[in-house]
Design a protein around this motif. Structure first.
Motif, mmCIF file in Angstrom:
data_model
loop_
_atom_site.group_PDB
_atom_site.id
_atom_site.type_symbol
_atom_site.label_atom_id
_atom_site.label_comp_id
_atom_site.label_asym_id
_atom_site.label_seq_id
_atom_site.Cartn_x
_atom_site.Cartn_y
_atom_site.Cartn_z
ATOM 1 N N HIS A 144 -0.180 10.149 -2.165
ATOM 2 C CA HIS A 144 -0.709 9.163 -1.216
ATOM 3 C C HIS A 144 -2.194 9.374 -0.924
ATOM 4 C CE1 HIS A 144 3.470 8.008 -0.307
ATOM 5 N NE2 HIS A 144 3.732 9.295 -0.187
ATOM 6 N N GLU A 202 9.791 2.014 11.678
ATOM 7 C CA GLU A 202 9.099 1.361 10.561
ATOM 8 C C GLU A 202 8.410 0.079 11.013
ATOM 9 O OE1 GLU A 202 10.976 0.913 6.797
ATOM 10 O OE2 GLU A 202 12.142 2.759 6.973
ATOM 11 N N ARG A 253 4.393 -0.829 10.905
ATOM 12 C CA ARG A 253 3.817 -1.996 10.218
ATOM 13 C C ARG A 253 2.905 -2.785 11.156
ATOM 14 N NH1 ARG A 253 9.205 -2.244 8.299
ATOM 15 N NH2 ARG A 253 9.297 -1.616 6.100
ATOM 16 N N GLU A 300 2.951 -0.899 3.039
ATOM 17 C CA GLU A 300 4.255 -0.260 2.886
ATOM 18 C C GLU A 300 4.115 1.216 2.531
ATOM 19 O OE1 GLU A 300 7.297 -1.360 3.682
ATOM 20 O OE2 GLU A 300 6.099 -2.995 4.519
ATOM 21 N N ALA A 301 3.108 1.559 1.755
ATOM 22 C CA ALA A 301 2.894 2.962 1.400
ATOM 23 C C ALA A 301 2.575 3.791 2.636
ATOM 24 C CB ALA A 301 1.768 3.079 0.368
ATOM 25 N N VAL A 314 3.433 3.036 5.739
ATOM 26 C CA VAL A 314 4.649 3.090 6.558
ATOM 27 C C VAL A 314 5.575 4.192 6.044
ATOM 28 C CG1 VAL A 314 6.762 1.860 7.196
ATOM 29 C CG2 VAL A 314 4.558 0.681 7.293
ATOM 30 N N GLN A 315 5.764 4.247 4.727
ATOM 31 C CA GLN A 315 6.676 5.228 4.162
ATOM 32 C C GLN A 315 6.139 6.648 4.297
ATOM 33 O OE1 GLN A 315 9.789 4.516 3.469
ATOM 34 N NE2 GLN A 315 9.179 2.451 4.129
ATOM 35 N N GLN A 343 7.171 7.738 7.675
ATOM 36 C CA GLN A 343 8.598 8.031 7.706
ATOM 37 C C GLN A 343 8.893 9.372 7.025
ATOM 38 O OE1 GLN A 343 11.035 6.021 9.342
ATOM 39 N NE2 GLN A 343 9.075 5.288 10.145
ATOM 40 N N SER A 344 8.180 9.673 5.949
ATOM 41 C CA SER A 344 8.373 10.952 5.255
ATOM 42 C C SER A 344 7.983 12.121 6.145
ATOM 43 C CB SER A 344 7.545 10.981 3.961
ATOM 44 O OG SER A 344 7.998 10.017 3.043
#
Length: 287
Positions: free
Chosen positions: A93, A129, A133, A149-150, A152-153, A156-157
């Motif tokens: 990322h 999530e 966003r 989206e990247a 956001v993820q 979450q990770s």
């Protein structure tokens, strides 16, 4: 997410050790370069000590010879250098991380504890999530869908540290304004507040609201993170997030100042039990 063994933390420890060794040897940067017989120059030695670069094993061997390091200590430093060159789970990322935030994620991935004060929006470790966003869209108005989206993820990770093996201890003081700001609208906010209540009931998470009634307080100038690490060799770090970059503070007096500041905030804030009650009322109002 692998977590727990962070090349960022290893690189930080290595540069601190290399600086300490040079100081103990009583050498200047230029003297170390001269003793290397042309293997490297003074500027390169300086970059190894500031963390801009990790020395190759061959250069490290020369450096340790100059400093008279042998035995187990030598082996430990060589291992540190190898681990510092590995890629963390967040490396994929890196292109979307603003300057300095990659450093923070690397530190967070091995931290034992994070204490934070947030006045503007819910910290990433606690976001749903949909809240993520909406927040990212608001901050980065031209963000493309794939990049959104990247990001956001990624958030979450990072949250896996709260529930995995040796979970991160999180203590967050959140300004009351934060729960009234409708990021994403009423439904998103209700779900976000429900998540805050849920996460705050984890044994490793402490959540406190700082009410408007607290008035002026030591953190009016802005949010911050304080990170502590499981290994006593790794001193605490203060991280300040800015619009386009981030800044890590490591000086003992700066860490001491923010530690004192956080203590004042926890004393001014509602207790965890009062915070739970307040958030539950807010959830009901969003229904």
């Amino acid at each position: 997410m692998s977590g727990h063994v962070s090349p960022t933390v290893r690189a930080r420890r290595l540069r601190i050790e290399l600086h300490r060794l040079r100081q103990e040897a009583g050498h200047t940067l230029q003297r170390v370069a001269d003793l290397s017989d042309g293997a490297f120059n003074a500027a390169t030695v300086g970059r190894w000590e500031t963390g801009d670069r990790v020395p190759r094993q061959g250069d490290l061997r020369v450096l340790l010879e100059i400093y008279g390091v042998s035995g187990d200590r030598r082996g430990a430093l060589q291992k540190l250098a190898k681990e510092a060159k590995q890629r963390g789970w967040w490396h994929a990322h890196r292109d979307m991380l603003k300057d300095g935030f990659g450093l923070y994620v690397g530190l967070e991935s091995e931290a034992a504890a994070v204490q934070t004060y947030q006045s503007l929006y819910v910290p990433g470790l606690l976001q749903t999530e949909d809240y993520s966003r909406a927040a990212i869209r608001g901050i980065r108005m031209n963000e493309d869908p794939e990049g959104l989206e990247a990001k956001v993820q990624l958030r979450q990770s990072r949250q896996q540290r709260l529930t995995g093996r040796d979970p991160l201890r999180l203590w967050a003081v959140l300004d009351e304004a934060l729960v009234h700001r409708q990021v994403g609208g009423p439904t998103v906010m209700r779900e976000q507040l429900e998540k805050l209540v849920e996460q705050a009931r984890l044994p490793n998470v402490t959540l406190q609201l700082l009410p408007y009634a607290a008035g002026a307080h030591p953190a009016l100038e802005g949010p911050f993170y304080m990170l502590e690490f499981p290994d006593p060799q790794d001193a605490g770090v203060i991280y300040l997030e800015q619009a386009t970059s981030g800044l890590a503070l490591e000086a003992e007096d700066e860490v001491r100042r923010y530690t004192l500041m956080f203590g004042h905030l926890t004393a001014l804030a509602l207790s965890p039990e009062e915070t739970d009650t307040h958030l539950t009322r807010m959830i009901d109002s969003y229904r």
